[in-house]
Structures are given as C-alpha cells and as structure tokens.
Design an enzyme around this catalytic site. Structure first.
Site, short mmCIF file in Angstrom:
data_model
loop_
_atom_site.label_atom_id
_atom_site.label_comp_id
_atom_site.label_asym_id
_atom_site.label_seq_id
_atom_site.Cartn_x
_atom_site.Cartn_y
_atom_site.Cartn_z
N GLY A 53 -0.51 11.18 -3.72
CA GLY A 53 -0.19 11.00 -5.13
C GLY A 53 0.84 9.90 -5.36
O GLY A 53 1.03 9.04 -4.51
N HIS B 192 -3.20 2.11 -3.98
CA HIS B 192 -4.18 3.21 -3.95
C HIS B 192 -5.40 2.83 -4.78
O HIS B 192 -6.54 3.09 -4.39
CB HIS B 192 -3.58 4.49 -4.57
CG HIS B 192 -2.47 5.09 -3.78
ND1 HIS B 192 -1.17 5.12 -4.23
CD2 HIS B 192 -2.46 5.71 -2.57
CE1 HIS B 192 -0.41 5.74 -3.34
NE2 HIS B 192 -1.15 6.10 -2.33
N HIS C 244 -0.35 4.05 -6.97
CA HIS C 244 -0.01 2.70 -7.43
C HIS C 244 -1.21 1.80 -7.22
O HIS C 244 -2.29 2.27 -6.82
CB HIS C 244 1.24 2.19 -6.70
CG HIS C 244 1.15 2.36 -5.20
ND1 HIS C 244 0.25 1.65 -4.43
CD2 HIS C 244 1.84 3.16 -4.35
CE1 HIS C 244 0.41 2.00 -3.16
NE2 HIS C 244 1.35 2.92 -3.09
N LYS D 152 -1.30 -0.47 5.47
CA LYS D 152 0.18 -0.45 5.50
C LYS D 152 0.66 0.59 6.51
O LYS D 152 1.57 0.34 7.28
CB LYS D 152 0.77 -0.16 4.12
CG LYS D 152 2.29 -0.33 4.13
CD LYS D 152 2.90 -0.18 2.78
CE LYS D 152 2.96 1.25 2.35
NZ LYS D 152 3.84 2.09 3.20
N ASP D 153 0.01 1.75 6.51
CA ASP D 153 0.33 2.78 7.51
C ASP D 153 -0.55 2.52 8.72
O ASP D 153 -1.50 3.26 9.00
CB ASP D 153 0.07 4.17 6.92
CG ASP D 153 1.00 4.44 5.76
OD1 ASP D 153 2.21 4.56 5.98
OD2 ASP D 153 0.53 4.49 4.61
N GLN E 11 3.65 17.11 7.36
CA GLN E 11 3.89 15.80 7.98
C GLN E 11 5.30 15.27 7.73
O GLN E 11 5.63 14.16 8.14
CB GLN E 11 2.83 14.80 7.53
CG GLN E 11 2.93 14.32 6.09
CD GLN E 11 1.75 13.44 5.70
OE1 GLN E 11 0.65 13.93 5.54
NE2 GLN E 11 1.96 12.14 5.57
N LEU F 282 3.18 -2.54 -1.50
CA LEU F 282 3.28 -1.42 -2.44
C LEU F 282 3.32 -0.10 -1.69
O LEU F 282 2.57 0.10 -0.72
CB LEU F 282 2.10 -1.46 -3.42
CG LEU F 282 2.45 -2.09 -4.77
CD1 LEU F 282 2.99 -3.49 -4.59
CD2 LEU F 282 1.27 -2.09 -5.70
N GLN G 239 -0.94 5.18 11.48
CA GLN G 239 -1.73 6.31 10.95
C GLN G 239 -3.22 5.98 11.01
O GLN G 239 -4.04 6.80 11.44
CB GLN G 239 -1.28 6.60 9.52
CG GLN G 239 -2.20 7.53 8.76
CD GLN G 239 -1.63 7.90 7.40
OE1 GLN G 239 -0.71 8.70 7.31
NE2 GLN G 239 -2.18 7.34 6.33
O1 PAF Z 1 -0.99 8.03 3.87
C1 PAF Z 1 -0.79 9.07 3.22
O2 PAF Z 1 -0.56 9.04 2.01
C2 PAF Z 1 -0.84 10.41 3.95
O3 PAF Z 1 -0.29 10.32 5.22
C3 PAF Z 1 -2.24 11.04 3.99
C4 PAF Z 1 -3.20 10.21 4.81
C5 PAF Z 1 -2.77 11.21 2.58
C6 PAF Z 1 -2.17 12.43 4.63
O4 PAF Z 1 -1.33 13.28 3.93
#
Ligand code: PAF
Length: 284
Positions: A31, A37, A34, A152-153, A61, A192, A156
């Site tokens: 959520g 997303h 921006h 950006k992540d 997390q 962002l 991940q």
């Molecule tokens: O990147 C994120 O916003 C979060 O780590 C995700 C992938 C939605 C998991 O909660």
C-alpha cells in the site's frame, strides 16, 4: 473494482477466473501506493485478463516494530488509484485474516541458497523469510500467471525469482512468470518509495544525492575497479550532510555474490536519510 478482505472470497473469485480460462496478473504491495506502483499495475492490467493487487502491510517481514508502526498507510487513496487504473480486484486482508497467531510468530524458514545472507538479509534478519512467507501465500491464493515486482527492491526480486524458478517449491507455482519492472524515479532522480512519505522537504532534497552519485558511478566504472567504485560511492554519499551509507555493494545480478567485474553487476545501496532508511541500486 471489487475490494476483497477474506481469503475465502478471494479463493472463490480466483476459481471463477480459472474456470473461465482467464489469465491472472498479481501485483503484491504494502500500500501507500505511488507512481512506481502505478507503473507495475498498468503493466499488469495491460497483459492479463484479470488483475489483482494486494495491499497488505506484512508484519512478519518487519524486524523492527517501530518501522512497522510508522509504515505509511493510505487504504482509501490506494483503492481510488487502483480503481482508476482499471484493476479488477484489490485484496486487503487484516493480519489476522492472513495469518494464524502461530504463523504470525513466524517460525517459517525458507532456503534461499545464500541469497539472503548478504545486504538487506544481513542487516534485517528474518526480513526475507517474512517476504517469502507472504508472497508464497499470495501465489497459492491467487494462482497468478504473472506477478510483478519493482527492481528497486533488487534483492527481494532475486529471492522471489529463485523461489519460483529454482527452489524446491518451484513445481507448486505452475508456469508463474515473475516480471521485474524498472525503478520509477522522480524528475530529480530519487527512486520512488512509500518510505519517501516520511521524508521532510529538506530530507527529500538531500536524498536526491543518492541517485546522483549512483549515476556518476557508471562513468567511474569505466576507469576504476569494482572495489574502487564501491569506496568512491560510499565516500561521495557519506560526504553529503544528512546521509549515511549502511552498505554499498556491487554484486552479481543473479547470485548476489561480490562482483569481480562490472559485467552483469548491480550496485545496491542502503542509506539513512535522517531517520528514514532508503534503498536504491544501479545496473552497470
Ligand atoms: O515490496 C513490497 O512492497 C513487499 O515486500 C511485498 C513484496 C509486497 C511483500 O510484502
């Protein structure tokens, strides 16, 4: 757009899509949406018959309670934005709906083949277990054909790709495609992030120096070694009052092991701007 808050309702909607042979796209988010997303969501809506966006601030997390409490939340604005982008379903469960009390305590442990032992994984113990816990659960519930994540992540994204493409779980996700989407930057270059909402106007101006230095480092990379560029970037960012580098590492873009050359390499940085922890990266 329909807003769904229970797993049961979600499962039933997904089942209907599957029976109709409709392709499903998923954008998992926490959520405070921006433009970054929005760029993922647009791709998802364009490429799939039915689009789902999850909006869930995942408690498992966060290794820092204060960070979880302070994480920006804006569900109404999120719903408005998603509806305007043509999303079919927003899934916004409560933590209790998503997890049992036992799962919330998270004893979940996933084998990341070492991808979690560096950078964010080292600084935020347990963080990627929590990410994979929620993302794998979303994949089981939504059974998407495509799932979209921001670059950006970067770490991940690598870990989620590993889970879907190379881990022992891979067969459980069918033909799910993980789509990495480029970092969305403001005109000033700042990547962002929902966390930017916690920056003051002055801090935002200071934070712009992170991407400025990263862009400069591409030129430095032409005449310097990986180790030299790591030092130069760290020094240049730390020389800006108000910024403090936690780590800057140039790594192989797939294995995340320290890079020896700039081929297939990405430089990942985490910087404190005042109290706010920001991440960014650059591909060489
Ligand atoms: O990147 C994120 O916003 C979060 O780590 C995700 C992938 C939605 C998991 O909660």
């Amino acid at each position: 757009m329909q807003i769904i808050s229970t797993k049961q309702e979600l499962l039933s909607v997904v089942e209907t899509c599957k029976q109709r042979h409709q392709s499903i796209g998923l954008v998992p988010t926490m959520g405070a949406l921006h433009k970054g997303h929005a760029s993922l969501v647009r791709r998802c809506v364009r490429a799939n018959d039915i689009s789902f966006v999850s909006v869930f601030v995942n408690p498992t997390q966060f290794n820092n309670k204060e960070d979880l409490v302070k994480y920006p939340r804006n569900p109404q604005a999120d719903a408005q934005l998603l509806a305007s982008l043509g999303v079919d379903y927003m899934f916004a469960p409560t933590p209790e709906e998503m997890y049992s009390a036992q799962e919330m305590a998270s004893t979940f442990a996933f084998d990341f083949a070492g991808l979690d032992r560096v950078m964010e994984g080292k600084m935020r113990p347990g963080h990627f277990n929590g990410v994979v816990q929620v993302v794998s659960r979303l994949f089981y519930l939504v059974r998407p054909d495509r799932a979209y994540f921001g670059e950006k992540d970067f770490q991940q994204l690598c870990i989620i790709r590993h889970m879907v493409e190379r881990s022992s779980l891979k067969d459980t996700f069918g033909n799910l495609q993980i789509i990495g989407c480029p970092i969305y930057r403001g005109k000033d270059g700042l990547a962002l992030s929902s966390r930017n909402a916690r920056l003051s106007k002055e801090e935002k101006e200071t934070a712009v120096n992170i991407s400025r230095v990263l862009f400069m480092s591409k030129a430095w990379a032409k005449a310097h070694s990986v180790k030299e560029v790591e030092k130069m970037v760290t020094k240049a960012i730390n020389s800006v009052p108000g910024l403090e580098v936690e780590y800057y590492q140039i790594v192989d873009a797939t294995t995340l092991r320290p890079a020896k050359t700039f081929r297939h390499a990405v430089g990942c940085v985490t910087v404190y701007c005042g109290p706010v922890r920001l991440i960014d990266n650059i591909k060489y």
